[in-house]
Design a protein around this motif. Structure first.
Motif, short mmCIF file in Angstrom:
data_model
loop_
_atom_site.label_atom_id
_atom_site.label_comp_id
_atom_site.label_asym_id
_atom_site.label_seq_id
_atom_site.Cartn_x
_atom_site.Cartn_y
_atom_site.Cartn_z
N PRO A 31 52.46 2.76 -23.81
CA PRO A 31 51.64 3.84 -23.98
C PRO A 31 52.02 4.89 -25.60
O PRO A 31 52.91 4.68 -24.94
N LYS A 33 50.76 7.25 -25.63
CA LYS A 33 50.71 8.74 -25.35
C LYS A 33 50.44 8.76 -23.54
O LYS A 33 49.30 8.05 -23.08
N MET A 34 50.63 9.21 -23.12
CA MET A 34 50.62 9.86 -21.66
C MET A 34 50.33 11.37 -21.74
O MET A 34 50.26 12.69 -22.50
N ALA A 35 49.43 11.91 -20.01
CA ALA A 35 48.59 12.89 -20.70
C ALA A 35 48.39 13.44 -18.27
O ALA A 35 48.89 12.89 -17.83
N ALA A 50 49.64 16.21 -23.03
CA ALA A 50 49.51 15.15 -23.57
C ALA A 50 51.28 15.89 -23.78
O ALA A 50 51.34 16.17 -24.63
N ALA A 97 47.15 10.04 -16.77
CA ALA A 97 47.04 9.29 -17.35
C ALA A 97 47.54 8.72 -19.22
O ALA A 97 48.56 8.69 -18.72
N ALA A 98 46.73 7.25 -19.01
CA ALA A 98 48.87 6.63 -20.00
C ALA A 98 47.59 6.45 -21.16
O ALA A 98 46.64 5.32 -20.79
N ALA A 99 47.34 5.83 -22.65
CA ALA A 99 46.67 5.53 -23.19
C ALA A 99 47.61 4.16 -24.17
O ALA A 99 48.84 4.43 -24.44
N THR A 102 45.51 5.55 -28.60
CA THR A 102 44.42 6.57 -29.20
C THR A 102 45.48 7.23 -29.70
O THR A 102 46.53 8.42 -29.69
N TYR A 109 42.28 7.88 -23.44
CA TYR A 109 43.32 7.10 -22.18
C TYR A 109 42.72 6.00 -21.37
O TYR A 109 41.56 5.81 -20.73
N ASP A 110 43.79 4.83 -20.88
CA ASP A 110 42.81 3.47 -20.50
C ASP A 110 43.83 3.38 -19.31
O ASP A 110 42.68 2.68 -18.44
N TRP A 112 44.38 4.92 -15.40
CA TRP A 112 44.70 6.33 -14.63
C TRP A 112 44.98 6.11 -13.12
O TRP A 112 45.42 5.15 -12.41
#
Length: 122
Positions: A31, A33-35, A50, A97-99, A102, A109-110, A112
């Protein structure tokens, strides 16, 4: 299929600290980004923090800035959220969450996790 698994939630007294963690399972992914988000009963899901996986740059919601810290362990592909000085209004289900890719901090985020409950008592 990528899955995110949160852990570390629980019951804590107001003013205390708690750390929640998130680890991926399933196929390998990278990913950008992670959040962390949370959702309290009767409220909409709220962005908290994030982190960019490549630069380590972080971004926080005003509601948690100075109290919460997001961190990532790139070697294990995990992300954690250290929560200090917890308040009753921090009670919620916390989601990782991870994207894939983005450009935004709070949306896009894709993947969860299932969530972990954090309850802050007075």
């Amino acid at each position: 299929q990528v899955q995110l698994v949160e852990s570390g939630g629980g019951l804590v007294q107001a003013g205390g600290s708690l750390r929640v963690s998130c680890a991926p399972s399933g196929r390998t992914f990278s990913p950008n980004k992670m959040a962390w988000f949370r959702q309290a009963p009767g409220k909409e899901r709220e962005f908290l923090a994030a982190i960019s996986t490549s630069t380590g740059i972080t971004y926080y919601a005003d509601s948690v800035k100075g109290r919460f810290t997001i961190a990532r362990d790139n070697s294990e592909n995990t992300v954690s959220l250290q929560m200090n000085n917890l308040k009753r209004e921090d009670t919620a289900v916390y989601y990782c969450a991870a994207a894939r890719n983005t450009i935004y901090w709070t949306v896009g985020y894709d993947y969860w996790g299932q969530g972990t409950q954090v309850t802050v008592s007075s």
